[in-house]
Enzyme design. Structure first.
Site, PDB file in Angstrom:
ATOM      1  N   GLU A  96       0.816  -1.209   0.000  1.00 20.79           N
ATOM      2  CA  GLU A  96       0.000   0.000   0.000  1.00 20.79           C
ATOM      3  C   GLU A  96       0.847   1.255   0.000  1.00 20.79           C
ATOM      4  O   GLU A  96       1.873   1.342   0.670  1.00 20.79           O
ATOM      5  CB  GLU A  96      -0.946   0.009   1.199  1.00 20.79           C
ATOM      6  N   CYS A 109       3.602   8.393   0.904  1.00 16.60           N
ATOM      7  CA  CYS A 109       3.918   7.496   2.009  1.00 16.60           C
ATOM      8  C   CYS A 109       4.050   6.087   1.445  1.00 16.60           C
ATOM      9  O   CYS A 109       3.096   5.538   0.907  1.00 16.60           O
ATOM     10  CB  CYS A 109       2.798   7.571   3.049  1.00 16.60           C
ATOM     11  N   CYS A 116       3.604  -6.566   8.376  1.00 16.98           N
ATOM     12  CA  CYS A 116       4.606  -6.078   9.339  1.00 16.98           C
ATOM     13  C   CYS A 116       4.756  -7.111  10.451  1.00 16.98           C
ATOM     14  O   CYS A 116       3.780  -7.677  10.910  1.00 16.98           O
ATOM     15  CB  CYS A 116       4.150  -4.745   9.937  1.00 16.98           C
ATOM     16  N   CYS A 120       2.429  -3.849  17.193  1.00 15.75           N
ATOM     17  CA  CYS A 120       1.894  -2.680  17.880  1.00 15.75           C
ATOM     18  C   CYS A 120       0.376  -2.810  17.961  1.00 15.75           C
ATOM     19  O   CYS A 120      -0.283  -3.066  16.951  1.00 15.75           O
ATOM     20  CB  CYS A 120       2.286  -1.409  17.138  1.00 15.75           C
ATOM     21  N   CYS A 123      -2.029  -0.511  15.746  1.00 14.65           N
ATOM     22  CA  CYS A 123      -1.830  -0.410  14.297  1.00 14.65           C
ATOM     23  C   CYS A 123      -2.475  -1.591  13.584  1.00 14.65           C
ATOM     24  O   CYS A 123      -2.239  -2.746  13.925  1.00 14.65           O
ATOM     25  CB  CYS A 123      -0.342  -0.359  13.974  1.00 14.65           C
ATOM     26  N   CYS A 347      -2.271   6.918   9.041  1.00 14.85           N
ATOM     27  CA  CYS A 347      -1.287   6.142   9.802  1.00 14.85           C
ATOM     28  C   CYS A 347      -1.953   4.994  10.529  1.00 14.85           C
ATOM     29  O   CYS A 347      -2.949   5.182  11.214  1.00 14.85           O
ATOM     30  CB  CYS A 347      -0.641   7.001  10.888  1.00 14.85           C
TER      31      CYS A 347
HETATM   32  N1  SAH Z   1       7.073   0.710  11.585  1.00  8.27           N
HETATM   33  C1  SAH Z   1       7.393   2.104  11.452  1.00  8.27           C
HETATM   34  C2  SAH Z   1       6.670   2.823  10.309  1.00  8.27           C
HETATM   35  C3  SAH Z   1       5.165   2.616  10.178  1.00  8.27           C
HETATM   36  S1  SAH Z   1       4.086   3.352  11.345  1.00  8.27           S
HETATM   37  C4  SAH Z   1       7.128   2.815  12.762  1.00  8.27           C
HETATM   38  O1  SAH Z   1       6.574   2.217  13.655  1.00  8.27           O
HETATM   39  O2  SAH Z   1       7.519   3.968  12.916  1.00  8.27           O
HETATM   40  C5  SAH Z   1       4.074   5.051  11.031  1.00  8.27           C
HETATM   41  C6  SAH Z   1       3.472   5.855  12.211  1.00  8.27           C
HETATM   42  O3  SAH Z   1       2.074   5.610  12.362  1.00  8.27           O
HETATM   43  C7  SAH Z   1       4.101   5.518  13.543  1.00  8.27           C
HETATM   44  O4  SAH Z   1       4.549   6.687  14.138  1.00  8.27           O
HETATM   45  C8  SAH Z   1       2.958   4.905  14.354  1.00  8.27           C
HETATM   46  O5  SAH Z   1       3.097   5.189  15.699  1.00  8.27           O
HETATM   47  C9  SAH Z   1       1.751   5.565  13.729  1.00  8.27           C
HETATM   48  N2  SAH Z   1       0.522   4.802  13.899  1.00  8.27           N
HETATM   49  C10 SAH Z   1       0.358   3.477  13.835  1.00  8.27           C
HETATM   50  N3  SAH Z   1      -0.940   3.149  14.010  1.00  8.27           N
HETATM   51  C11 SAH Z   1      -1.607   4.297  14.167  1.00  8.27           C
HETATM   52  C12 SAH Z   1      -2.976   4.614  14.360  1.00  8.27           C
HETATM   53  N4  SAH Z   1      -3.903   3.663  14.380  1.00  8.27           N
HETATM   54  N5  SAH Z   1      -3.308   5.912  14.465  1.00  8.27           N
HETATM   55  C13 SAH Z   1      -2.375   6.880  14.370  1.00  8.27           C
HETATM   56  N6  SAH Z   1      -1.076   6.631  14.181  1.00  8.27           N
HETATM   57  C14 SAH Z   1      -0.686   5.358  14.080  1.00  8.27           C
END
Ligand code: SAH
Length: 368
Positions: A96, A109, A116, A120, A123, A347
């Site tokens: 994506e 982006c 992944c 987390c 996410c 994000c």
């Molecule tokens: N794996 C890397 C890059 C992908 S996430 C990382 O963790 O940095 C990119 C950003 O999106 C991260 O800062 C993460 O904290 C944020 N993120 C993930 N899930 C989210 C959500 N549901 N709402 C808002 N931000 C989110």
């Protein structure tokens, strides 16, 4: 699973590598320059279209190499102009990419992995698990496809293009391919998107943060924090058990000390209602950064909700209060505005969703 494609993807080769490849196939060097320009400057995606090459050469290239490998499966356009591309690899895995138009520049982006491996809890991509890491060519192609779709094949983008490695995947678990892709994209005879215009985000892969500190030509760095204590971060971002906050922030300080003029270093903090957004959390966060003598700015990202995730975004007033506490303790803070939430492009919302709740426009429509 689709058929495996063992052909070399020429879009994943640097200009120097392409020269070597072409010389080894007994062709003159200028053919390599022609091909590199066609793939990266004119953004062509098949040898058919590179009409300045003799037909026999095009046919030969087709047998042993590919000009591109990703295909667009679907494309969703948000009411704010953001576009989400759901692509697939030659072996049928989701990739994506999100195009975000802004007044003075565009941001693309990109994803570094299909799925992944990190888990987390806030996410959505985590729910896919790791499918596989993307090749350099697959990273570069995402940018080519997005630019062609928005502006037309090979058309010069009217505004500057910034890249963020914040799509699916953990870029620092695919470090070599990532750095190689960035090198290819920086080539002035190609896309010419220089590292200075790129920001890569990591959940905290400490050895790669240390490695980046030693690299002269490098992207800007963002670190995803999400919590100010190990207890909470262990829960929200299990990678913290491997590289806890002390170690992570130590590496961050090491990196910060190597910053040169014009380079940007930031922290990302997703705001989860009632979980990590109290006054106490704000004080802990400020104290943590101050204790490590870190001066990087904190970006607060209101959580982008998605059905199976057990969180809600913090209220606007909570976010403002959190920000004012950080600022009162000398931490520069910025609140990020969510983009493309309606099409699952924001994000943490990239999980190969096929149900859009908005229209899918035909190609070449203009962004608002
Ligand atoms: N794996 C890397 C890059 C992908 S996430 C990382 O963790 O940095 C990119 C950003 O999106 C991260 O800062 C993460 O904290 C944020 N993120 C993930 N899930 C989210 C959500 N549901 N709402 C808002 N931000 C989110």
């Amino acid at each position: 699973m689709g058929e495996m494609d063992k052909r070399t993807n020429l879009t994943g080769l640097s200009q120097a590598e392409l020269v070597e490849f072409i010389q080894q196939s007994g062709e003159p060097t200028y053919r390599a320059r022609q091909i590199f320009g066609a793939l990266h400057h004119r953004r062509l995606r098949s040898f058919e279209e590179i009409t300045e090459l003799p037909k026999a050469l095009r046919e030969r290239l087709n047998e042993t190499t590919t000009a591109s490998t990703l295909t667009i499966e679907s494309r969703y356009v948000s009411e704010d102009g953001t576009r989400r591309f759901l692509m697939k690899t030659h072996d049928n895995l989701p990739v994506e990419t999100v195009f975000i138009p802004e007044e003075r520049r565009d941001t693309i982006c990109f994803s570094s992995q299909s799925g992944c491996p990190l888990q987390c809890t806030f996410c959505l991509t985590a729910q896919l698990g790791l499918l596989r890491s993307l090749s350099p060519g697959e990273i570069v192609e995402q940018i080519i496809i997005a630019l062609n779709d928005v502006y037309g094949v090979g058309e010069k983008p009217p505004r500057g293009t910034n890249l963020v490695g914040m799509g699916a995947g953990e870029p620092f678990l695919n470090f070599d391919s990532l750095m190689k892709a960035l090198g290819i994209m920086a080539d002035p005879q190609g896309l010419f998107i220089v590292p200075h215009r790129v920001t890569v985000s990591t959940a905290g892969v400490v050895p790669r943060i240390r490695e980046l500190a030693t690299i002269p030509q490098r992207p800007n760095l963002a670190i995803s924090l999400a919590a100010p204590t190990d207890d909470l971060r262990d829960e929200l971002m299990p990678i913290n058990k491997k590289w806890p906050l002390e170690e992570l922030l130590g590496a961050c300080k090491e990196f910060e000390l190597t910053l040169k003029a014009g380079e940007r270093f930031t922290f990302e903090y997703v705001m989860l209602d009632g979980i990590n957004d109290s006054d106490e959390h704000a004080r802990q966060l400020a104290n943590l950064l101050n204790r490590h003598d870190l001066h990087a700015r904190v970006n607060l990202i209101p959580h982008n909700p998605a059905d199976p995730l057990p969180y809600q975004p913090s209220s606007t007033s909570r976010v403002e209060r959190f920000k004012s506490i950080l600022e009162s303790k000398g931490v520069r803070t910025f609140v990020r505005r969510p983009r493309g939430r309606d099409i699952f492009a924001a994000c943490g919302q990239l999980a190969a969703r096929r149900e859009p709740n908005t229209i899918q426009v035909s190609s070449q429509s203009i962004v608002a």
